[in-house]
Design a protein around this motif. Sequence first.
Motif, PDB file in Angstrom:
ATOM      1  N   GLU A  13       3.721  13.615 -10.431  1.00 35.05           N
ATOM      2  CA  GLU A  13       4.803  14.589 -10.578  1.00 35.05           C
ATOM      3  C   GLU A  13       5.645  14.373 -11.835  1.00 35.05           C
ATOM      4  N   SER A  14       5.391  13.297 -12.571  1.00 32.64           N
ATOM      5  CA  SER A  14       6.217  12.996 -13.751  1.00 32.64           C
ATOM      6  C   SER A  14       6.100  14.100 -14.792  1.00 32.64           C
ATOM      7  N   GLU A  15       7.184  14.271 -15.533  1.00 28.03           N
ATOM      8  CA  GLU A  15       7.273  15.367 -16.494  1.00 28.03           C
ATOM      9  C   GLU A  15       7.308  14.911 -17.942  1.00 28.03           C
TER      10      GLU A  15
ATOM     11  N   ASP B  49       9.189   9.190 -20.544  1.00 25.37           N
ATOM     12  CA  ASP B  49      10.279   8.335 -20.084  1.00 25.37           C
ATOM     13  C   ASP B  49      10.152   8.004 -18.600  1.00 25.37           C
ATOM     14  N   VAL B  50       9.609   8.908 -17.820  1.00 28.23           N
ATOM     15  CA  VAL B  50       9.384   8.680 -16.393  1.00 28.23           C
ATOM     16  C   VAL B  50       8.002   8.057 -16.177  1.00 28.23           C
ATOM     17  N   PHE B  51       7.023   8.568 -16.899  1.00 27.76           N
ATOM     18  CA  PHE B  51       5.614   8.193 -16.713  1.00 27.76           C
ATOM     19  C   PHE B  51       5.339   6.719 -17.008  1.00 27.76           C
ATOM     20  N   LEU B  52       5.795   6.215 -18.137  1.00 28.62           N
ATOM     21  CA  LEU B  52       5.443   4.850 -18.552  1.00 28.62           C
ATOM     22  C   LEU B  52       5.974   3.753 -17.625  1.00 28.62           C
ATOM     23  N   PRO B  53       7.230   3.799 -17.182  1.00 27.13           N
ATOM     24  CA  PRO B  53       7.670   2.781 -16.215  1.00 27.13           C
ATOM     25  C   PRO B  53       6.883   2.837 -14.900  1.00 27.13           C
ATOM     26  N   LEU B  54       6.518   4.056 -14.484  1.00 31.30           N
ATOM     27  CA  LEU B  54       5.725   4.188 -13.261  1.00 31.30           C
ATOM     28  C   LEU B  54       4.336   3.584 -13.437  1.00 31.30           C
ATOM     29  N   ILE B  55       3.757   3.748 -14.616  1.00 34.52           N
ATOM     30  CA  ILE B  55       2.438   3.152 -14.892  1.00 34.52           C
ATOM     31  C   ILE B  55       2.533   1.634 -14.797  1.00 34.52           C
ATOM     32  N   LYS B  56       3.588   1.058 -15.345  1.00 34.85           N
ATOM     33  CA  LYS B  56       3.775  -0.399 -15.254  1.00 34.85           C
ATOM     34  C   LYS B  56       3.851  -0.836 -13.794  1.00 34.85           C
ATOM     35  N   GLU B  57       4.602  -0.092 -12.997  1.00 35.01           N
ATOM     36  CA  GLU B  57       4.722  -0.420 -11.581  1.00 35.01           C
ATOM     37  C   GLU B  57       3.376  -0.256 -10.873  1.00 35.01           C
ATOM     38  N   TYR B  58       2.663   0.804 -11.201  1.00 42.78           N
ATOM     39  CA  TYR B  58       1.329   1.034 -10.628  1.00 42.78           C
ATOM     40  C   TYR B  58       0.412  -0.152 -10.944  1.00 42.78           C
ATOM     41  N   LEU B  59       0.379  -0.602 -12.186  1.00 39.44           N
ATOM     42  CA  LEU B  59      -0.492  -1.710 -12.578  1.00 39.44           C
ATOM     43  C   LEU B  59      -0.102  -3.001 -11.868  1.00 39.44           C
ATOM     44  N   TYR B  60       1.176  -3.224 -11.722  1.00 37.84           N
ATOM     45  CA  TYR B  60       1.640  -4.414 -11.002  1.00 37.84           C
ATOM     46  C   TYR B  60       1.150  -4.379  -9.550  1.00 37.84           C
ATOM     47  N   LEU B  61       1.369  -3.258  -8.881  1.00 43.80           N
ATOM     48  CA  LEU B  61       0.960  -3.149  -7.484  1.00 43.80           C
ATOM     49  C   LEU B  61      -0.562  -3.200  -7.342  1.00 43.80           C
ATOM     50  N   ARG B  62      -1.247  -2.634  -8.287  1.00 46.17           N
ATOM     51  CA  ARG B  62      -2.719  -2.680  -8.232  1.00 46.17           C
ATOM     52  C   ARG B  62      -3.196  -4.127  -8.330  1.00 46.17           C
ATOM     53  N   ARG B  63      -2.558  -4.894  -9.198  1.00 39.49           N
ATOM     54  CA  ARG B  63      -2.915  -6.308  -9.329  1.00 39.49           C
ATOM     55  C   ARG B  63      -2.608  -7.055  -8.030  1.00 39.49           C
TER      56      ARG B  63
ATOM     57  N   VAL C 214       0.846  -1.203   0.000  1.00 40.58           N
ATOM     58  CA  VAL C 214       0.000   0.000   0.000  1.00 40.58           C
ATOM     59  C   VAL C 214       0.875   1.244   0.000  1.00 40.58           C
ATOM     60  N   GLU C 215       1.902   1.247   0.819  1.00 36.80           N
ATOM     61  CA  GLU C 215       2.826   2.383   0.889  1.00 36.80           C
ATOM     62  C   GLU C 215       3.523   2.605  -0.459  1.00 36.80           C
ATOM     63  N   GLU C 216       3.987   1.522  -1.079  1.00 38.96           N
ATOM     64  CA  GLU C 216       4.630   1.623  -2.395  1.00 38.96           C
ATOM     65  C   GLU C 216       3.660   2.181  -3.432  1.00 38.96           C
ATOM     66  N   GLN C 217       2.420   1.710  -3.408  1.00 41.14           N
ATOM     67  CA  GLN C 217       1.437   2.175  -4.385  1.00 41.14           C
ATOM     68  C   GLN C 217       1.183   3.667  -4.232  1.00 41.14           C
ATOM     69  N   ILE C 218       1.099   4.148  -3.022  1.00 45.92           N
ATOM     70  CA  ILE C 218       0.900   5.584  -2.788  1.00 45.92           C
ATOM     71  C   ILE C 218       2.101   6.373  -3.324  1.00 45.92           C
ATOM     72  N   GLN C 219       3.298   5.880  -3.084  1.00 48.14           N
ATOM     73  CA  GLN C 219       4.500   6.554  -3.586  1.00 48.14           C
ATOM     74  C   GLN C 219       4.537   6.557  -5.113  1.00 48.14           C
ATOM     75  N   ILE C 220       4.144   5.434  -5.729  1.00 44.63           N
ATOM     76  CA  ILE C 220       4.128   5.352  -7.194  1.00 44.63           C
ATOM     77  C   ILE C 220       3.122   6.341  -7.767  1.00 44.63           C
ATOM     78  N   ILE C 221       1.939   6.403  -7.193  1.00 38.39           N
ATOM     79  CA  ILE C 221       0.917   7.342  -7.695  1.00 38.39           C
ATOM     80  C   ILE C 221       1.395   8.778  -7.532  1.00 38.39           C
ATOM     81  N   ASP C 222       2.018   9.091  -6.406  1.00 38.72           N
ATOM     82  CA  ASP C 222       2.565  10.443  -6.224  1.00 38.72           C
ATOM     83  C   ASP C 222       3.637  10.743  -7.277  1.00 38.72           C
ATOM     84  N   ALA C 223       4.487   9.772  -7.555  1.00 41.94           N
ATOM     85  CA  ALA C 223       5.528   9.969  -8.572  1.00 41.94           C
ATOM     86  C   ALA C 223       4.910  10.145  -9.952  1.00 41.94           C
ATOM     87  N   ILE C 224       3.855   9.407 -10.252  1.00 43.22           N
ATOM     88  CA  ILE C 224       3.164   9.562 -11.541  1.00 43.22           C
ATOM     89  C   ILE C 224       2.598  10.968 -11.656  1.00 43.22           C
TER      90      ILE C 224
END
Length: 193
Positions: free
Chosen positions: A166-168, A171-185, A154-164
Amino acid sequence: MKKTIIAMLLLWGFSVMSVTASLYTDKMYCELYPDGVQITLQQEEWTYLCTQYLQAVNTLLRKNIDDLLTVQSYINRGQDVGYRMEVREILRERFLYIDAFRKNIEYTMSLFESNIFTRLKDYFRSIIADYYYTIQDERDSRDTENLPEYHTLVEEQIQIIDAIRESENFDVFLPLIKEYLYLRRELLWKFEW
């Protein structure tokens, strides 16, 4: 004037090298107008890959530089200097015009991708808003001693969403989305979304 030609060559070389491939570069189709460029992601009638236009423009610029160097060599040797100075000025103006055209295409491509990124990021923010607040509540209400791995996810997912958020760029956004989807699953068993 010789220094001007060398400066133009260097600036052109650096600007061509600084153009980096972006996520959509090879998928953008351009239609050129006298006052601008229109870009689409699907090929339509009278559109061609923007990269093809850029290759053509770069070829024209290289040809123009070769012509400028040839004319300058005649001027340096003192052969028909008056006439060659006029030709050099015409070639210099042509170079500046073609280079401005190239910069316009590159700027429009960059703006197009930036707009896609902004809209995708805004869309993502809107669709995960409820989920984000739910996992924040979950973080605050869960007993961390009984379910430490769950709490870590849960903590990791919150950090990933916050990073998403703030992404600019992609190149930053897409890897974070993959991580978000993994954690959501991984958290799906609890939230049933």
